[in-house]
Write an enzyme that holds these catalytic residues in place. Sequence first.
Site, short mmCIF file in Angstrom:
data_model
loop_
_atom_site.label_atom_id
_atom_site.label_comp_id
_atom_site.label_asym_id
_atom_site.label_seq_id
_atom_site.Cartn_x
_atom_site.Cartn_y
_atom_site.Cartn_z
N THR A 159 1.16 4.35 -3.11
CA THR A 159 0.40 5.60 -2.66
C THR A 159 1.68 6.50 -2.82
O THR A 159 0.97 7.64 -3.22
CB THR A 159 0.70 5.63 -0.47
OG1 THR A 159 1.39 5.73 -0.80
CG2 THR A 159 -0.43 5.50 -0.49
N LEU A 202 1.19 -1.37 -0.11
CA LEU A 202 -0.15 0.07 0.15
C LEU A 202 1.19 1.28 0.23
O LEU A 202 1.03 2.59 -0.95
CB LEU A 202 -1.36 0.42 0.66
CG LEU A 202 -1.63 1.13 1.12
CD1 LEU A 202 -3.39 1.24 0.08
CD2 LEU A 202 -2.32 0.85 2.54
N TYR A 203 2.22 0.99 0.76
CA TYR A 203 2.67 2.21 0.84
C TYR A 203 3.34 2.93 -0.97
O TYR A 203 3.09 4.10 -1.69
CB TYR A 203 3.91 1.61 2.07
CG TYR A 203 5.84 3.36 1.40
CD1 TYR A 203 5.34 4.09 2.19
CD2 TYR A 203 6.07 2.67 0.71
CE1 TYR A 203 5.83 5.38 1.66
CE2 TYR A 203 7.56 4.09 0.04
CZ TYR A 203 7.18 5.09 1.18
OH TYR A 203 8.11 5.61 1.15
N ALA A 204 3.98 1.57 -1.10
CA ALA A 204 3.99 1.43 -2.62
C ALA A 204 2.81 2.24 -3.66
O ALA A 204 3.27 3.26 -4.54
CB ALA A 204 4.60 0.44 -3.87
#
Length: 432
Positions: free
Chosen positions: A247, A243-245
């Site tokens: 965003t 999810l970090y990637a």
Amino acid sequence: MSHLDNIPSTPGKFKMEKSAYIHRVRWQSSITKLTFWSLIILGSILIFFYRSPSSSPLSSDPSRRSLSTYDWGGPSWEKRVRSSARVRSRNGISVLVTGAAGFVGTHVSVALKRRGDGVLGLDNFNNYYDQSLKRDRQALLERTGVFVVEGDINDSALLKKLFEVVPFTHVMHLAAQAGVRYAMENPSSYVHSNIAGLVSLLEVCKSANPQPAIVWASSSSVYGLNTKVPFSEQDRTDEPASLYAATKKGGEEIAHSYNHIYGLSLTGLRFFTVYGPWGRPDMAYFFFTRDILKGKSIPIFEAADHGTVARDFTYIDDIVKGCLASLDTAEKSTGSGGKKKGPAQLRVFNLGNTSPVPVSDLVSILEKLLKVKAKRNIMKLPRNGDVQFTHANISLAQRELGYKPTTDLPTGLKKFVRWYMNYYSQGKKADA
């Protein structure tokens, strides 16, 4: 669901208590009836907002603080803001650095200030990791002459005020929710910071007069499941592994739209595993050092079939050089009053070291520097967003920015360990 949802939209359809008295009473006026139920509904709303712990599902998130808790404004505050942002060199720039008390933000702010640029920091000091480390970075910045405003990038009123007080020429946007694995615990914090926060900042920048040029931190994580190495800016980035990637990739698309519609000059920087003094405690090199010294076992991940997990470790000083070069080569935004006047610059660069190192080798280097044998716990790479390897192609940054990393991993880790031993020998406690 809020208890307000239980209140019908047509108050007149409430059934009165069945009693002889109620049956005998008839309302003489529809106005009286409407007034009565309006007061009941209004009272319910007031009770809900004043007695409910929170009306927002995000308020329970411990990694953030309410925007209303920050104290800013007033003549003395504005004076500090202006003084910190004052340019002191002939060709200097005035930069708002978001995430200034973070790892990269601190180093970039110090470097800018020392060369004579005007620098104002902004940070919300959340508790994703040890806040005392952030406060010590803040103290370092204060000694360098950089004032860090305590506030949130989603606080548009604060951002607008900062641009009213200082006509920033540039923004270095480093504020973000970091970490690949934490996204599985607190996904909303990534949307709040990396998506909503970026939009909040760009909304203020598009309306500023003059519009600033913006350099912002993307991530090497956007390459996700891409197997072509080394990673190039032209490669696919539509298969994020976390999810970090996702965003950060979303941020790149948002940047494209604001560049296209409003003429904002935007440069995205894809950082590759940054390390060094004053680093983040959630990074492997940092907590490996802590746990090796404490005699704890450390996890060494390996991919399927005993495959090597490697990272393109990039020393902080090299990253800072890339950040400053990006600011120095950024062209002016072309909009005015929120309207685009012409094409604006849009760039994205890899900032890495070009020499991936197996994580097992990282541990071996730390063992030599710390003079302690590590207790290695070999584990399979979990499905939590981590990828097997990262490797940067930096030819574009070399050509356009003059970017050239000079610090290899043994040299950089030696500097980190020296800082770590000194910092935590001063009565400070490393997190358990």
